[in-house]
Design an enzyme around this catalytic site. Structure first.
Site, short mmCIF file in Angstrom:
data_model
loop_
_atom_site.label_atom_id
_atom_site.label_comp_id
_atom_site.label_asym_id
_atom_site.label_seq_id
_atom_site.Cartn_x
_atom_site.Cartn_y
_atom_site.Cartn_z
N GLY A 281 27.91 68.33 -5.66
CA GLY A 281 28.65 68.14 -6.91
C GLY A 281 29.13 66.72 -7.07
CB SER A 283 31.36 60.85 -6.12
OG SER A 283 29.97 60.68 -6.02
NE ARG A 284 37.26 64.21 -10.54
CZ ARG A 284 37.75 65.46 -10.40
NH1 ARG A 284 38.83 65.67 -9.65
NH2 ARG A 284 37.17 66.46 -11.02
CB VAL A 285 35.04 67.50 -6.34
CG1 VAL A 285 35.33 68.76 -5.53
CG2 VAL A 285 35.56 67.66 -7.77
CB ALA A 286 32.14 64.76 -2.66
CD GLU A 300 21.91 66.93 -3.49
OE1 GLU A 300 21.82 66.31 -4.57
OE2 GLU A 300 21.50 68.06 -3.31
CB CYS A 335 21.97 65.13 -8.37
SG CYS A 335 20.87 66.20 -7.43
#
Length: 558
Positions: A281, A283-286, A300, A335
């Site tokens: 998902g 990058s912020r949540v990652a 990813e 993505c």
């Protein structure tokens, strides 16, 4: 012997289920339904909404909180999802806690399960080879994540080929060990792939079947007990797939399936404390999850993916078509979608841009070759475009307008395939770079041009990017390939890079690694290497049986 007998009985049950399924193909009731399915794709509507349930500790459950999903094409409330809130996570926490750190199986514990999962793969692959089942999942994907029939079909095809790749003994081959001679007689070290035990999988909306199924099976193959969460907008696809897997012999207790919002899922992760989490998902949540989970995560995340066209202008029709597919298939919601095109100045003199314009203009809502954008509104995409057009020298190449004559709800985006040209010199300016390289998860790309002596500037632009998923270097020119291709590949880090005349950024089949590079948290998908990297760790066991040297005596202290 009792384990062997249990496995034989289990195989008999699996085989009987497969036989029952094959027999049902010819029965009259299968004209109207599938044995595993609880929905009819064509009948899902506001008047006949489908329901999506949760699976925990081997039981399908509902919820007091039903989230209504809008049809992305007409705005009708057509799916009801039983979402778990923060007060309802305890059964999932308890289910994960029952799985030990050493997993449901490992090389020393219940190795029969490797064979059982190989049989499940055989049966699931066979079911997906049936035209009725294949079409069911293709059309179901289209209903919730609108894309052309061919794009949705490709997702089901890759999923089936993946299952075929891990039939029979291929699952236990994933756990292959090695041995190294020791320092003396009786000593030998053995390396094993070991499961994490309780794990979680969180996947997005854009590939409702392929991403969650490939990661789920990888987790199971290596001996883990997963909780799976798929974006609620599309989770109906994996709910139906889990029911198929159960029909294929997968024990219902092996996987938990939860529908929840981000806040609830975050609470579940903190309370259940899984040994590993796979997140696909933003990058912020990652980055938030990486902190919350103390690094026990594989990612990813976002991909601002680039393509470089070398100096040799060849097969313009083909290159234009690949550029169109890379940037605009699935309405750019991959993505791996082509976000930036660096074209050598020679291409500017060709018909490339005109042909890209013509190909983009062919895309229409009627066949879903362009469609709803599920995470970015029309206004946000056009606002981003207008900011880019304020950069000196930039210009709109094509698109740049909202789709017309549709009933897509305003919470989603709907624009024509769009390309904006921005000069390379302007891209590299600190005041512009972050704006130009912002990933817009829709049918949108930035195009620029470089001269022979500006390749170092292109490499500088690549070096400053922070997402390194896919890339393409398009050229068959031998001088460019010898002198420049090695330089481009040697000075970039994208995990899945295509090179040559037929290079692309999208396509992610099941036969090669797909995932980012340059980040120790990076996850792969689909291949034995990816499965072992993401879903297992290394364990070394050293056997040391002696014998002791003759006349051994206790040595002096050291």
């Amino acid at each position: 012997m009792h384990r062997l007998q249990a496995y034989r009985e289990m195989r008999a049950r699996v085989s009987q289920k497969a036989f029952n399924w094959l027999a049902s193909i010819n029965s009259s009731r299968c004209i109207h339904s599938l044995p595993f399915a609880t929905v009819n794709v064509e009948e899902i509507s506001a008047s006949q909404p489908a329901e999506v349930h949760n699976l925990v500790q081997g039981k399908w459950t509902g919820s007091s909180n039903w989230n209504t999903i809008l049809d992305p094409l007409n705005g009708e409330s057509f799916i009801k999802v039983a979402e778990i809130d923060e007060t309802g996570i305890q059964p999932f926490v308890e289910s994960l806690s029952k799985c030990p750190k050493h997993g449901l199986h490992n090389p020393f514990k219940e190795p029969e399960r490797y064979l059982m999962l190989g049989d499940v793969s055989v049966n699931a692959a066979h079911m997906l080879s049936q035209p009725k089942v294949f079409d069911f999942f293709t059309r179901l994907i289209q209903r919730v994540s609108p894309k052309s029939y061919q794009q949705a079909l490709g997702e089901v095809f890759v999923t089936r080929k993946f299952l075929e790749n891990f039939c029979g003994d291929q699952v236990r081959f994933l756990a292959r060990s090695f041995a190294v001679p020791g320092n003396h007689l009786g000593q030998q070290s053995h390396g094993f792939r070991w499961p994490y035990g309780p794990v979680t999988i969180i996947t997005p909306f854009n590939f409702p079947l392929e991403i969650p199924l490939l990661q789920l099976m990888g987790a199971l193959y290596m001996g883990n007990k997963p909780v799976l969460k798929v974006d609620s907008k599309v989770s109906i696809v994996m709910e139906q797939m889990l029911r198929l897997l159960h029909d294929c012999g997968l024990p219902v207790e092996d996987v938990d399936f939860i529908n929840a919002d981000g806040k609830t899922m975050n609470k579940l992760l903190l309370e259940a404390n899984p040994r590993m989490t796979l997140f696909t998902g933003s990058s912020r949540v990652a980055d938030k999850l990486a902190v919350d989970l103390k690094g026990r995560i594989k990612l990813e995340d976002a991909g601002f993916d680039w393509k470089i066209l070398g100096p040799d202008v060849k097969e313009v029709d083909y290159i234009a078509w690949v550029c169109d597919q890379d940037a605009y298939a699935c309405s750019g919601q991959k993505c791996s979608a082509q976000s930036m095109l660096f074209m050598h100045e020679n291409w500017s003199k060709s018909s490339l841009l005109r042909q890209m314009n013509d190909l983009a203009a062919r895309r229409k809502l009627e066949d879903l070759t362009v469609g709803p954008v599920l995470t970015v509104t029309t206004e946000a995409m056009l606002e981003h475009m207008n900011k880019l057009l304020q950069i000196p020298g930039s210009k709109l190449l094509f698109g740049g307008k909202a789709l017309e004559n549709h009933s897509i709800p305003p919470i989603y985006g709907a624009i024509k395939p769009t390309a904006v040209f921005v000069p390379l010199e302007e891209i590299l300016k600190d005041s512009n770079y972050e704006l130009v390289t912002r990933e817009l998860f829709g049918p949108f790309q930035v195009v620029t041009e470089y001269k022979d002596n500006q390749l170092p500037m292109v490499l500088d632009a690549l070096e400053r990017m922070h997402a390194h998923l896919t890339a393409a270097v398009v050229s068959n020119d031998q001088l460019f390939l010898q002198a420049r291709l090695a330089e481009v590949i040697g000075k970039s880090v994208n995990g899945t890079t295509y090179a040559g005349l037929r290079a692309r950024t999208t396509g992610a089949p099941q036969n090669h690694w797909f995932g980012p590079a340059g980040d120790p948290r990076g996850a792969g998908i689909g291949t034995p290497e990816a499965i072992k990297l993401v879903w297992s760790c290394h364990r070394e066991i050293i056997y040391d049986f002696g014998p002791l040297p003759q006349k051994w005596e206790t040595p002096a202290s050291t």
